[in-house]
Enzyme design. Structure first.
Site, PDB file in Angstrom:
ATOM      1  N   ASP A 253      -0.018  -7.015  -2.441  1.00 52.34           N
ATOM      2  CA  ASP A 253      -1.170  -7.742  -1.895  1.00 52.34           C
ATOM      3  C   ASP A 253      -0.949  -8.186  -0.456  1.00 52.34           C
ATOM      4  O   ASP A 253      -1.902  -8.278   0.325  1.00 52.34           O
ATOM      5  CB  ASP A 253      -1.488  -8.952  -2.780  1.00 52.34           C
ATOM      6  CG  ASP A 253      -2.167  -8.555  -4.088  1.00 52.34           C
ATOM      7  OD1 ASP A 253      -2.322  -7.336  -4.324  1.00 52.34           O
ATOM      8  OD2 ASP A 253      -2.539  -9.446  -4.870  1.00 52.34           O
TER       9      ASP A 253
ATOM     10  N   SER B 199       6.163  -8.238 -16.511  1.00 51.11           N
ATOM     11  CA  SER B 199       6.278  -9.671 -16.266  1.00 51.11           C
ATOM     12  C   SER B 199       6.793  -9.985 -14.863  1.00 51.11           C
ATOM     13  O   SER B 199       6.079  -9.814 -13.890  1.00 51.11           O
ATOM     14  CB  SER B 199       7.171 -10.294 -17.352  1.00 51.11           C
ATOM     15  OG  SER B 199       7.083 -11.692 -17.341  1.00 51.11           O
TER      16      SER B 199
ATOM     17  N   LYS C 173       2.052  -7.172 -18.534  1.00 49.63           N
ATOM     18  CA  LYS C 173       2.277  -8.485 -19.173  1.00 49.63           C
ATOM     19  C   LYS C 173       1.992  -9.576 -18.142  1.00 49.63           C
ATOM     20  O   LYS C 173       2.847  -9.934 -17.346  1.00 49.63           O
ATOM     21  CB  LYS C 173       3.701  -8.611 -19.690  1.00 49.63           C
ATOM     22  CG  LYS C 173       3.962  -9.936 -20.400  1.00 49.63           C
ATOM     23  CD  LYS C 173       5.386 -10.018 -20.908  1.00 49.63           C
ATOM     24  CE  LYS C 173       5.642 -11.372 -21.570  1.00 49.63           C
ATOM     25  NZ  LYS C 173       5.622 -12.484 -20.594  1.00 49.63           N
TER      26      LYS C 173
END
Length: 446
Positions: free
Chosen positions: A300, A289, A314
């Protein structure tokens, strides 16, 4: 009770009156199903062998309805709300373990560092088959949490089954206040720091910012290892703010749901001054999460090298929706996406450098086979990833992971860094990579 049921049905009719003018099939089916529910409840009241508690039966029906959804949606009683507030504010009383339901069995996801469960050696993947001699087979997650928590100093006995054991074993633990100190750090070498974030609670960003300020006052920061292994997540806004500390611009995470208010995008802000040193972020199957949001954003934007093994996966957001009686619903309302637009639901964050955990240290000790790491994709009724064409890359990543049946070797004292480095090959690899980045001119992540 009959009058209550009549009011329930009348209320439903009133709410739906404009739409019922179209007499759509779905609306007729919903009304018919509600009427069936009312009739069944009436028959149970009239003919069941013992007198029933109507509130308990209705609560059971609500739990059953939510149980048909994904594993993270649940009904919360007023007491559950109180427990949730304690947990996110920074402490609760219990044994210190993150749990989930897998194949109908109560299963440990990860123990919290330095807690009774951690000290007794409870591991990810352990099945908790009894609590104080009561079978957990038909317990809801909330019921199990209530039984595991209790007054400080009181004992609790759990019966644990582990894959490599022939017979289940009993553990008696003493409940204690579990202070969720979410940020700890120590110095590896002058200029190189190891920071562990164990969860995302109300004070996490503040504590991390103060930690970074303290380090910066002592010396120039040459590099940081951010350890998110076995971090089960927590508050979304805190995960976003933690990522924001290390990023000066760009999207951190976006969420998409059915409703307009669930379409959100969170962006980084310039000015924190912690974007000019190399970083390595450690993750594993217990990173879920919020920790996946941070790892995904840093990966990224090429702000950090992600190292370890594939994360939990998740990729959904839960919203707490209050009910009039003080109870509420924890309902999955959206999925979140990394800056590149990738959904990690049931697939997880794939590390830039895969480093499975290996047993090191005392070669004379025969290591036991670790329990299988539980991930989102292993949970029943988990949401599927809505991106096509991911199966091949997922299989390749799992093959690269090698044996994903890993456990994170935890130490109660984070400052025992020599011992930690000796036993933790992932940390060793992260430190070597970090020093390589710091000593390579122009090679800092950009």
């Amino acid at each position: 009770m009959k009058r209550l049921l009549s009011l329930l049905l009348v209320g439903f009719c009133c709410i739906s009156t404009p739409a019922l003018a179209d007499e759509s099939k779905q609306e007729r089916d919903i009304y018919r199903d509600l009427e069936t529910f009312a009739n069944v409840l009436t028959l149970i009241q009239q003919y069941y062998v013992d007198e029933i508690d109507s509130n308990k039966v209705i609560a059971g029906a609500i739990n059953g309805m939510l149980g048909s959804l994904d594993p993270h949606s649940a009904y919360m009683t007023p007491d559950d709300f109180k427990d949730l507030e304690e947990e996110t504010s920074g402490s609760f009383t219990g044994i210190g373990i993150e749990i989930s339901i897998r194949d109908g069995v109560l299963t440990a996801v990860a123990p919290i560092e330095g807690t009774p469960a951690d000290r007794q050696g409870i591991k990810s993947g352990d099945q908790i088959v009894r609590i104080n001699n009561e079978l957990t087979k038909n317990m809801t997650l909330m019921e199990a949490v209530k039984k595991l928590r209790g007054a400080k100093g009181t004992p609790i006995t759990i019966t644990v089954h582990r894959q490599e054991w022939k017979e289940p074993r009993e553990f008696t633990l003493i409940r204690e206040a579990i202070p969720l100190v979410s940020v700890k750090y120590t110095e590896l070498e002058p200029g190189f720091s190891y920071i562990r974030v164990s969860n995302f609670q109300a004070t996490t960003t503040k504590d991390l910012r103060n930690t970074l300020k303290s380090i910066k006052k002592k010396h120039r920061i040459l590099g940081v290892i951010l350890d998110l292994r076995n971090n089960p997540g927590g508050l979304l806004d805190q995960a976003v703010k933690v990522a924001d500390l290390f990023l000066d611009k760009g999207i951190i995470v976006s969420t998409k749901g059915r409703n307009k208010e669930e379409q959100m995008q969170f962006e980084a802000h310039p000015g924190d001054g912690y974007g000019d040193f190399p970083m390595v972020t450690l993750v594993n199957g217990g990173s879920a999460s919020g920790s996946e949001i941070v790892a995904g954003a840093l990966r990224d934007h090429k702000r950090a090298v992600i190292m370890g093994t594939t994360t939990f996966g998740k990729g959904s957001v839960q919203t707490i929706l209050p009910l009039p009686d003080g109870a509420g619903l924890r309902l999955t309302t959206a999925k979140y996406y990394t800056p590149s637009g990738e959904s990690i639901q049931a697939t997880g964050i794939k590390p830039d450098i895969v480093v499975p955990l290996t047993t090191q240290g005392d070669s004379a000790a025969a290591p036991s086979s670790p329990a299988k790491t539980i991930r989102e994709k292993d949970l029943p009724r988990h949401l599927e990833n809505d991106k096509g064409g991911k199966k091949q890359s997922e299989s390749a990543a799992e093959a690269a992971d090698g044996n994903d049946e890993e456990e994170f070797q935890q130490m109660e004292d984070i400052h025992q860094i020599a011992k930690r480095m000796e036993q933790d090959n992932q940390l060793q690899a992260a430190f070597n990579t970090l020093k390589g980045l710091a000593h390579s001119p122009g090679q800092r992540q950009k």
